[in-house]
Design a protein around this motif. Structure first.
Motif, short mmCIF file in Angstrom:
data_model
loop_
_atom_site.label_atom_id
_atom_site.label_comp_id
_atom_site.label_asym_id
_atom_site.label_seq_id
_atom_site.Cartn_x
_atom_site.Cartn_y
_atom_site.Cartn_z
N SER A 61 3.36 11.65 4.42
CA SER A 61 2.86 10.40 3.85
C SER A 61 1.98 10.74 2.67
O SER A 61 1.34 11.79 2.64
CB SER A 61 2.08 9.60 4.90
OG SER A 61 0.99 10.35 5.37
N ASN A 62 2.02 9.87 1.69
CA ASN A 62 1.19 10.04 0.50
C ASN A 62 0.32 8.80 0.34
O ASN A 62 0.78 7.69 0.54
CB ASN A 62 2.07 10.26 -0.74
CG ASN A 62 2.84 11.55 -0.63
OD1 ASN A 62 3.98 11.55 -0.22
ND2 ASN A 62 2.21 12.66 -0.95
N HIS A 63 -0.92 9.03 -0.04
CA HIS A 63 -1.92 7.97 -0.11
C HIS A 63 -2.31 7.68 -1.56
O HIS A 63 -2.47 8.61 -2.34
CB HIS A 63 -3.18 8.39 0.65
CG HIS A 63 -2.95 8.66 2.09
ND1 HIS A 63 -2.25 9.75 2.55
CD2 HIS A 63 -3.33 7.97 3.20
CE1 HIS A 63 -2.20 9.72 3.87
NE2 HIS A 63 -2.85 8.65 4.28
N THR A 64 -2.48 6.41 -1.86
CA THR A 64 -3.06 5.98 -3.12
C THR A 64 -4.20 5.02 -2.80
O THR A 64 -3.98 3.97 -2.20
CB THR A 64 -2.02 5.27 -4.02
OG1 THR A 64 -0.94 6.16 -4.27
CG2 THR A 64 -2.65 4.84 -5.33
N SER A 71 -15.10 -2.60 -2.14
CA SER A 71 -13.88 -2.65 -1.34
C SER A 71 -12.92 -1.52 -1.72
O SER A 71 -13.10 -0.85 -2.73
CB SER A 71 -13.19 -4.00 -1.52
OG SER A 71 -12.88 -4.20 -2.88
N PHE A 72 -11.92 -1.34 -0.86
CA PHE A 72 -10.86 -0.37 -1.15
C PHE A 72 -9.52 -1.01 -0.85
O PHE A 72 -9.41 -1.95 -0.06
CB PHE A 72 -11.03 0.93 -0.33
CG PHE A 72 -10.59 0.80 1.10
CD1 PHE A 72 -9.30 1.13 1.50
CD2 PHE A 72 -11.47 0.35 2.08
CE1 PHE A 72 -8.89 1.02 2.82
CE2 PHE A 72 -11.07 0.23 3.40
CZ PHE A 72 -9.78 0.57 3.77
N PHE A 73 -8.49 -0.51 -1.50
CA PHE A 73 -7.10 -0.88 -1.27
C PHE A 73 -6.34 0.43 -1.11
O PHE A 73 -6.54 1.36 -1.89
CB PHE A 73 -6.53 -1.69 -2.43
CG PHE A 73 -7.26 -2.98 -2.64
CD1 PHE A 73 -6.84 -4.14 -2.03
CD2 PHE A 73 -8.40 -3.02 -3.44
CE1 PHE A 73 -7.53 -5.33 -2.21
CE2 PHE A 73 -9.09 -4.21 -3.63
CZ PHE A 73 -8.66 -5.37 -3.01
N LEU A 74 -5.51 0.50 -0.08
CA LEU A 74 -4.81 1.74 0.22
C LEU A 74 -3.32 1.47 0.39
O LEU A 74 -2.93 0.57 1.14
CB LEU A 74 -5.37 2.36 1.51
CG LEU A 74 -4.62 3.53 2.12
CD1 LEU A 74 -4.52 4.71 1.16
CD2 LEU A 74 -5.30 3.95 3.42
N GLU A 75 -2.52 2.25 -0.32
CA GLU A 75 -1.07 2.23 -0.13
C GLU A 75 -0.69 3.56 0.50
O GLU A 75 -1.04 4.62 -0.02
CB GLU A 75 -0.35 2.07 -1.47
CG GLU A 75 1.16 2.15 -1.34
CD GLU A 75 1.85 2.14 -2.70
OE1 GLU A 75 2.05 1.04 -3.25
OE2 GLU A 75 2.16 3.24 -3.19
N ILE A 76 0.02 3.49 1.62
CA ILE A 76 0.50 4.71 2.28
C ILE A 76 2.02 4.70 2.23
O ILE A 76 2.66 3.82 2.79
CB ILE A 76 0.03 4.80 3.74
CG1 ILE A 76 -1.50 4.76 3.82
CG2 ILE A 76 0.57 6.07 4.39
CD1 ILE A 76 -2.04 4.71 5.24
#
Length: 165
Positions: A61-64, A71-76
């Motif tokens: 998996s790769n994280h952005t 706040s945070f926003f995370l795409e996995i």
């Protein structure tokens, strides 16, 4: 008697010199450049996971991460080279994306994420009544520079190296 005083004085001078040399070595070692600490101005922006080019993997998996002030926003992006079926006999897509949003905080050695999983890349909340899975995790971190962070650096295979875009 005079000779004995001179020998004693020379021994004392040598002890002082030895002490000064040891103290200088200790000070030199203790003053090595420390890694910068995480702070608000460094973390704001987009950070993408990078993997070593020579790392062979069959799944991962790769994280952005996108960090804002509060706040945070995370795409996995999870992927696999292996095609398989789930427990219901359905073929599983080898590429899938997960989206999480929430709040983050950090201290001297850990960064904490408290968020919820979202429906899609717009980070829309799930409809009312749906159980919203939480995302609550803390990672130890190590700053390599103001543009490189390693999450969970103690774990050789599970660490996440993030580079600021």
């Amino acid at each position: 008697m005079e000779t004995q005083k001179n020998v004693t004085l020379n021994n004392a001078q040598q002890c002082v010199k030895l002490f000064l040399i040891i103290a200088a070595i200790i000070l030199t070692v203790s003053c090595e450049k420390e890694e910068p600490l995480l702070d608000q101005s460094i973390i704001l922006g987009t950070w993408k996971e990078v993997e070593p080019e020579d790392l062979g993997q069959f799944a991962g998996s790769n994280h952005t991460f996108i960090f804002r002030e509060d706040s945070f926003f995370l795409e996995i992006h999870s992927w696999t080279d292996v095609v398989y079926q789930d427990e219901n006999g359905n073929w599983v897509d080898p590429d899938s994306y997960g989206y999480i949003k929430g709040e983050y905080s950090f201290d001297l050695d850990k960064i904490y994420f408290d968020g919820v999983r979202c429906l899609d890349s717009t980070y829309a909340d799930r409809p009312a009544g749906d159980e919203v899975p939480g995302y609550n995790i803390g990672y130890s971190y190590k700053m390599k520079s103001s543009a490189r962070i390693i999450l969970d650096p103690e774990s050789e295979y599970e660490s996440i190296t993030l580079v600021k875009e």
